[in-house]
Design a protein around this motif. Structure first.
Motif, PDB file in Angstrom:
ATOM      1  N   LYS A 177       0.816  -1.215   0.000  1.00 57.09           N
ATOM      2  CA  LYS A 177       0.000   0.000   0.000  1.00 57.09           C
ATOM      3  C   LYS A 177       0.855   1.274   0.000  1.00 57.09           C
ATOM      4  O   LYS A 177       0.380   2.333  -0.435  1.00 57.09           O
ATOM      5  CB  LYS A 177      -0.968  -0.004   1.174  1.00 57.09           C
ATOM      6  N   GLU A 178       2.093   1.163   0.471  1.00 55.81           N
ATOM      7  CA  GLU A 178       2.953   2.347   0.451  1.00 55.81           C
ATOM      8  C   GLU A 178       3.408   2.654  -0.975  1.00 55.81           C
ATOM      9  O   GLU A 178       3.450   3.811  -1.384  1.00 55.81           O
ATOM     10  CB  GLU A 178       4.170   2.133   1.358  1.00 55.81           C
ATOM     11  N   SER A 179       3.745   1.579  -1.702  1.00 57.09           N
ATOM     12  CA  SER A 179       4.233   1.782  -3.064  1.00 57.09           C
ATOM     13  C   SER A 179       3.115   1.877  -4.099  1.00 57.09           C
ATOM     14  O   SER A 179       3.250   2.552  -5.123  1.00 57.09           O
ATOM     15  CB  SER A 179       5.187   0.649  -3.446  1.00 57.09           C
ATOM     16  N   GLN A 180       1.974   1.202  -3.849  1.00 56.01           N
ATOM     17  CA  GLN A 180       0.845   1.212  -4.799  1.00 56.01           C
ATOM     18  C   GLN A 180      -0.476   1.503  -4.043  1.00 56.01           C
ATOM     19  O   GLN A 180      -1.320   0.624  -3.882  1.00 56.01           O
ATOM     20  CB  GLN A 180       0.757  -0.135  -5.522  1.00 56.01           C
ATOM     21  N   PRO A 181      -0.622   2.713  -3.569  1.00 56.29           N
ATOM     22  CA  PRO A 181      -1.845   3.053  -2.796  1.00 56.29           C
ATOM     23  C   PRO A 181      -3.137   2.964  -3.629  1.00 56.29           C
ATOM     24  O   PRO A 181      -4.187   2.629  -3.113  1.00 56.29           O
ATOM     25  CB  PRO A 181      -1.576   4.485  -2.333  1.00 56.29           C
ATOM     26  N   ALA A 182      -3.019   3.247  -4.939  1.00 58.57           N
ATOM     27  CA  ALA A 182      -4.225   3.196  -5.790  1.00 58.57           C
ATOM     28  C   ALA A 182      -4.770   1.773  -5.863  1.00 58.57           C
ATOM     29  O   ALA A 182      -5.992   1.541  -5.798  1.00 58.57           O
ATOM     30  CB  ALA A 182      -3.916   3.725  -7.181  1.00 58.57           C
ATOM     31  N   LEU A 183      -3.869   0.804  -6.005  1.00 58.29           N
ATOM     32  CA  LEU A 183      -4.291  -0.600  -6.063  1.00 58.29           C
ATOM     33  C   LEU A 183      -4.920  -1.016  -4.737  1.00 58.29           C
ATOM     34  O   LEU A 183      -5.953  -1.695  -4.709  1.00 58.29           O
ATOM     35  CB  LEU A 183      -3.086  -1.488  -6.385  1.00 58.29           C
ATOM     36  N   TYR A 184      -4.291  -0.563  -3.634  1.00 55.55           N
ATOM     37  CA  TYR A 184      -4.794  -0.906  -2.307  1.00 55.55           C
ATOM     38  C   TYR A 184      -6.210  -0.361  -2.106  1.00 55.55           C
ATOM     39  O   TYR A 184      -7.120  -1.077  -1.644  1.00 55.55           O
ATOM     40  CB  TYR A 184      -3.836  -0.348  -1.260  1.00 55.55           C
ATOM     41  N   ASN A 185      -6.427   0.897  -2.458  1.00 57.29           N
ATOM     42  CA  ASN A 185      -7.772   1.510  -2.291  1.00 57.29           C
ATOM     43  C   ASN A 185      -8.812   0.851  -3.202  1.00 57.29           C
ATOM     44  O   ASN A 185      -9.976   0.710  -2.833  1.00 57.29           O
ATOM     45  CB  ASN A 185      -7.695   3.003  -2.570  1.00 57.29           C
ATOM     46  N   ALA A 186      -8.393   0.433  -4.408  1.00 54.90           N
ATOM     47  CA  ALA A 186      -9.330  -0.212  -5.338  1.00 54.90           C
ATOM     48  C   ALA A 186      -9.817  -1.542  -4.783  1.00 54.90           C
ATOM     49  O   ALA A 186     -11.005  -1.888  -4.906  1.00 54.90           O
ATOM     50  CB  ALA A 186      -8.659  -0.400  -6.693  1.00 54.90           C
ATOM     51  N   VAL A 187      -8.917  -2.291  -4.144  1.00 56.14           N
ATOM     52  CA  VAL A 187      -9.298  -3.584  -3.570  1.00 56.14           C
ATOM     53  C   VAL A 187     -10.253  -3.383  -2.398  1.00 56.14           C
ATOM     54  O   VAL A 187     -11.231  -4.108  -2.235  1.00 56.14           O
ATOM     55  CB  VAL A 187      -8.056  -4.381  -3.147  1.00 56.14           C
ATOM     56  N   ARG A 188      -9.962  -2.380  -1.540  1.00 62.69           N
ATOM     57  CA  ARG A 188     -10.856  -2.093  -0.404  1.00 62.69           C
ATOM     58  C   ARG A 188     -12.255  -1.676  -0.907  1.00 62.69           C
ATOM     59  O   ARG A 188     -13.271  -2.107  -0.361  1.00 62.69           O
ATOM     60  CB  ARG A 188     -10.253  -0.989   0.473  1.00 62.69           C
ATOM     61  N   LYS A 190     -13.648  -2.528  -3.657  1.00 66.37           N
ATOM     62  CA  LYS A 190     -14.299  -3.716  -4.223  1.00 66.37           C
ATOM     63  C   LYS A 190     -15.031  -4.497  -3.127  1.00 66.37           C
ATOM     64  O   LYS A 190     -16.157  -4.958  -3.322  1.00 66.37           O
ATOM     65  CB  LYS A 190     -13.250  -4.587  -4.893  1.00 66.37           C
ATOM     66  N   LEU A 191     -14.372  -4.626  -1.948  1.00 60.66           N
ATOM     67  CA  LEU A 191     -15.005  -5.335  -0.828  1.00 60.66           C
ATOM     68  C   LEU A 191     -16.185  -4.539  -0.272  1.00 60.66           C
ATOM     69  O   LEU A 191     -17.181  -5.119   0.186  1.00 60.66           O
ATOM     70  CB  LEU A 191     -13.967  -5.596   0.264  1.00 60.66           C
ATOM     71  N   LYS A 192     -16.092  -3.219  -0.301  1.00 63.25           N
ATOM     72  CA  LYS A 192     -17.202  -2.387   0.188  1.00 63.25           C
ATOM     73  C   LYS A 192     -18.439  -2.553  -0.695  1.00 63.25           C
ATOM     74  O   LYS A 192     -19.575  -2.506  -0.214  1.00 63.25           O
ATOM     75  CB  LYS A 192     -16.782  -0.919   0.215  1.00 63.25           C
TER      76      LYS A 192
END
Length: 580
Positions: A177-188, A190-192
């Protein structure tokens, strides 16, 4: 002595002369009156059959139905109409026959209109609990229909392979999430979208463990009205699991007849009562009036919303409402009569009307009933304000009519339910396009399918054939007969044919099908005679149908095959007409 003899002889001669003058002329007058009376009797004397009182002939002979000798009929020398009966005051008293004048005579500026209906769930408060992801239901916490649930309650637990994979993506993305925050937020996010809360997502991320089973929580409070799945079922994303109805408010749905529509409007106050709580009244307001008319029952749906926080009104309960309506001088008031005034034969509803206000003279009249409110019926058609009807002892009046051979509950003589010779009237051939005749021929072909099935005592084929006939009627292009009188003639016949065919399509009882087939045949014979179908058709008649009222049907062959009796009397009937 000689003078005395002379006086005696003169007196005797004078006495004989006076007697002749007094009684001789009277005798002649009496004889003349007697001759005139006998002549009058000869003119008015009618002859009938003791077994079939509907037969009336001006001279003696044999009954055309059973062959029995005709007997003299009551001439009805009291000035009565054909189907009127007169009872004696003594008979009226012994049978306790009572009458009343019908009509809306209530005082005040308004009157009340009674409607009948039932309680239904408020669809605006209904909810469908769906699965937010694809998977298998491992545990279903709703056990039965009618169970109460509250918002936030656990409804089911589901195993979702796709959700397992998404959690693994989350754990992988969390490490980057530090290096790829956009990917991290997209996955979260998706679960929402799968309705996982922030706490659930954080718990997965913190624990570093993948959960295999996920809960589904109720989003509303209410009563389970339908279970749509069971444990072990595999559901897709968005598939309903249960339906929940919030019964804090319910709908009261009423049926209003066509002639009552003008007296109803949205926002109108009504009082609702139920059979379950006859002494309790519920105040409500009309919230919706259906803009569509039910063409079969000739009614519209009227809806009111009721407060049901106590939960005493249950869906399916029968209710009645009283609607206050303003009197209108230019509109005929609705008529309500006691149930004791109505004879119901299954096909007909009958009342007896007192036709002479000063004498006990009655005549049967057919009426169309509306809704029943308590011990009263609303009369939709058949009575007018001011009519005086029998409300007690109606069976005695009907029995008197039967004994006198007049129109009654068991005897439709004088005005049968349907005149079997109706097709003979106004049937001159009208010029129409050949295309219209071809479309009518398709209707005729469906009719013949039905007729052959009834001949073979088959009750299933007529249902489908009647449905096909209705579809064929809908394909008849009315624009092809725009000119009068063909246009009006077809519009009327089309309506009658649709009604008869619809009735046949809704029953598997062959006796009911044959009853409706009488009407269907009469109207279709009328149509074929009027417009033609470019085919030779035989019109057959059997005098024994419907209790000797008789009925017609059509055939493409000269051979008699009776659809009203089938194998019982297959050859009963005769050809009465040929449509070229």
């Amino acid at each position: 002595m000689k003078k005395n003899i002379i006086y005696t002889v003169v007196a005797l001669i004078v006495g004989l002369l006076v007697g002749f003058l007094l009684f001789g002329g009277d005798s002649k007058n009496t004889t003349a009156n007697s001759d005139a009376h006998e002549h009058s009797d000869e003119v008015t004397q009618m002859w009938t059959c003791s077994m079939h009182p509907q037969i009336m002939q001006p001279e003696p002979g044999d009954c055309p139905i059973c062959g029995m000798d005709l007997i003299p009929a009551d001439a009805g020398g009291e000035g009565l109409a054909l189907n009127e009966i007169k009872m004696t005051n003594n008979a009226m008293a012994l049978a306790n026959i009572q009458t009343m004048v019908v009509g809306n005579d209530s005082e005040g500026d308004g009157s009340s209109l009674m409607l009948s209906g039932k309680i239904m769930p408020n669809e605006e408060a209904n909810a469908v609990q769906a699965s937010y992801f694809e998977g298998r239901i491992e545990k279903l916490n709703v056990n039965f229909t009618g169970e109460n649930v509250r918002k936030g309650q656990l409804l089911a637990t589901i195993y979702a392979p796709a959700l397992v994979a998404a959690q693994q993506e989350l754990l992988t993305a969390a490490s980057m999430k530090e290096s790829q925050p956009a990917l991290y937020n997209a996955v979260r996010n998706k679960l929402k979208l799968w309705k996982l809360s922030e706490d659930q997502i954080n718990q997965i991320e913190t624990s570093g463990k993948v959960r295999e089973f996920f809960p589904i929580y109720a989003t509303v409070s209410g009563t389970v009205s339908e279970k749509l799945t069971e444990e072990g079922d595999y559901v897709t994303q968005g598939q309903p699991i249960v339906k929940v109805s919030n019964l804090a408010t319910v709908w009261a749905m009423f049926d209003a007849y066509e002639n009552q529509i003008s007296q109803l409007k949205e926002g109108q106050k009504i009082t609702v009562t139920s059979n379950a709580y006859p002494n309790k009244e519920f105040e409500a307001t009309i919230s919706f009036i259906d803009p569509r008319l039910n063409t079969q029952s000739r009614t519209i749906s009227v809806r009111a919303t009721l407060n049901n926080k106590e939960g005493i009104l249950k869906p399916g309960m029968f209710v009645t409402s009283k609607v206050q309506v303003a009197k209108s001088g230019d509109k005929e008031a609705l008529i309500s009569v006691p149930a004791s005034a109505v004879l119901w034969t299954g096909n007909r509803s009958l009342v007896y009307v007192k036709t002479n206000p000063d004498e006990p003279i009655f005549e049967m009249r057919e009426v169309i009933l509306g809704s029943k409110n308590g011990d009263n019926y609303t009369i939709v058609e058949g009575l007018s304000n001011g009519d005086e009807i029998v409300v007690n002892g109606i069976f005695t009046v009907d029995a008197a009519a039967q004994l006198q051979g007049k129109r009654s509950m068991m005897n439709t003589v004088g005005q049968p339910e349907m005149d079997p010779t109706d097709h003979l009237a106004d049937t001159e051939r009208l010029e129409v396009p050949a295309k219209f005749q071809d479309q009518l021929k398709t209707v005729f072909d469906d009719y013949m399918t039905m007729e052959r099935a009834l001949v073979n005592d088959n009750a299933e084929t007529p249902k489908k054939a009647a449905a096909d006939l209705m579809k064929s009627l809908q394909k008849v292009d009315i624009k092809l007969v725009k000119e009068e009188p063909a246009h009006s003639r077809w519009m009327l016949l089309d309506k009658k044919l649709q009604e008869s065919a619809h009735a046949i399509s809704k029953t598997s009882d062959i006796d009911e099908q044959r009853d409706h087939f009488i009407h269907l045949s009469a109207h279709l014979i009328n149509a074929v005679k009027t417009f033609g179908i470019n085919q030779k058709v035989y019109v057959d008649y059997c005098p024994m149908v419907k209790g000797d009222l008789g009925a017609f049907w059509m055939s493409t062959e000269e051979e008699i095959l009776n659809p009203y009796f089938g194998e019982r009397m297959l050859r009963c009937g005769e050809v009465t007409d040929i449509i070229q």
